[in-house]
Design a protein around this motif. Structure first.
Motif: not given
Lengths: 289, 125
Positions: A167-173, A176-192
């Motif tokens: 898990p810590e490797v995945v979170e570091a990745m 570490g990337h300039p862009v992180a994608l949503l888990g799958r097309p069609g997802d909706l996520r929100a943050y404040r």
């Protein structure tokens, strides 16, 4: 996984961007790859897919073409190809980040010579186990790849199986990337954020309850003040969800609701009557007014 | 004689919407609709799909390019709605965005066809 200021939907990814993706399901694993490939084919990009070494090419083809009719035509025309990391580094047998950069630069130039606008690369990162790479080498490769993206002729998605990496490797990745994608097309996520509520992905018939819940929470948090609802990273907003925004905004106690959106979203909201609502302000790109 | 090129032909239900939207976007780009018009094509087509899901649980979608237009035809197998009742928020938006929208009722469902004009320079290709 967490969403934040560098999270995007795969459909919004462009050449020049280097993105992290993840999966933990053998069905979902193909969705980001297929959407990335379909959009690349439509835009006239060459696409190379490097699947999990344990997956046959036939299965990779079938999964990709099931998503997009355009990709199916592109496969037969050679616009989309499948390769293994062993083939990409051949005749070397050991991975070298420097050699890999040279190979990918050559592949991008080759795609341009063939008349494509650029090269898209989708890599299932399970190849690092196949070639016996350690985590530090993998991190070094990811960090060294930045120069490939500078010309906006090359774009890549590095997809991590959460069952195969710590898990810590995945979170570091992810961070570490300039862009992180949503888990799958069609997802909706929100943050404040301090600024307001940011929505990412698709607001449609399937995600409408989540869309309403995110809006309600943001409007409640703003109480009688001003609320910012940022729709600019939605890759789809349905008429029903747009109407929900107007209904919930009207029912809230907010003095002002600022809606940050795209030109197409602004046009739809105007058609739904935004022009007559004194409490709602549309904020969208100036060149689209 | 006008040639017709089929770009997409699928049956669909609710779980298929994300893939279909991506495929519709790919069709709009491949047909060289200007970017904003392409986004409006996806939105208008989606509203037809959502209507078919709400009233028939799904249906069949076909996208083709013909006569300087990009056309999306959605057929559902839900109960035929009386004339004048197909005016929901989504269909209203689709009607406003499309260059043409036709609704044909059958004894076993409804076919809705939406078309957008492809700019002349692109349509000649």
């Amino acid at each position: 996984m967490r969403v934040d200021a560098h999270t995007l939907a795969v459909e919004q990814l462009e050449l020049g961007q280097h993105a992290f993706a993840y999966y933990d399901d053998d069905e979902v694993r193909w969705e980001v790859a297929a959407a990335f490939t379909g959009r690349g084919c439509a835009l006239g990009h060459k696409v190379i897919i490097v699947p999990d070494p344990a997956v046959s090419r036939q299965e990779a083809w079938q999964r990709i073409t099931a998503w997009s009719g355009v990709a199916e035509q592109a496969l037969t025309a050679g616009q989309v190809t499948c390769a293994s990391m062993r083939e990409i580094i051949y005749p070397d047998t050991r991975f070298s980040a420097a050699r890999q950069l040279v190979r990918l630069r050559e592949a991008t130039e080759g795609a341009r010579r063939e008349g494509y606008a650029g090269l898209r690369l989708f890599i299932d990162m399970r190849w690092v186990h196949d070639l016996g790479l350690g985590t530090e080498q993998m991190l070094a490769w990811e960090a060294s790849a930045d120069e490939l993206f500078a010309t906006a002729q090359f774009g890549a998605v590095c997809s991590y199986d959460r069952r195969a990496f710590e898990p810590e490797v995945v979170e570091a990745m992810r961070t570490g990337h300039p862009v992180a994608l949503l888990g799958r097309p069609g997802d909706l996520r929100a943050y404040r954020s301090d600024e307001g509520c940011h929505l990412i992905g698709d607001a449609d018939i399937a995600t409408r309850p989540s869309f309403r819940a995110a809006l309600s929470a943001a409007l409640d948090a703003a109480a009688t003040g001003s609320a910012l609802i940022d729709l600019s990273r939605l890759c789809f907003l349905s008429a029903g969800c747009a109407a929900d925004l107007l209904r919930l905004g009207a029912a809230s106690g907010c003095q002002q609701v600022v809606v940050r959106c795209s030109a197409v979203q602004a046009r739809m909201l105007r058609r739904l009557g935004v022009g007559s609502l004194s409490w709602l302000v549309l904020e969208y790109p100036a060149d689209a007014r | 004689m006008t040639s017709t090129r089929t770009l997409l032909d699928r049956t669909f239900g609710l779980p298929d919407l994300p893939a279909l939207r991506a495929a519709l976007g790919d069709c709009a780009i491949a047909s060289e609709l200007p970017r904003q018009r392409g986004e409006e094509f996806v939105l208008a087509a989606y509203e037809l799909l959502a209507h078919a899901i709400e009233h028939g649980g799904g249906g069949q979608v076909r996208v083709h390019r013909a006569g300087g237009q990009l056309r999306c035809q959605v057929r559902d197998c839900g109960p035929a709605l009386p004339a004048g009742t197909m005016n929901g928020c989504g269909l209203g938006v689709a009607r406003a965005l499309a260059d043409q929208l036709d609704i044909t009722r059958h004894c076993d469902g409804t076919t809705t066809t939406m078309a957008m004009n492809i700019p002349v320079a692109q349509a000649r290709r």
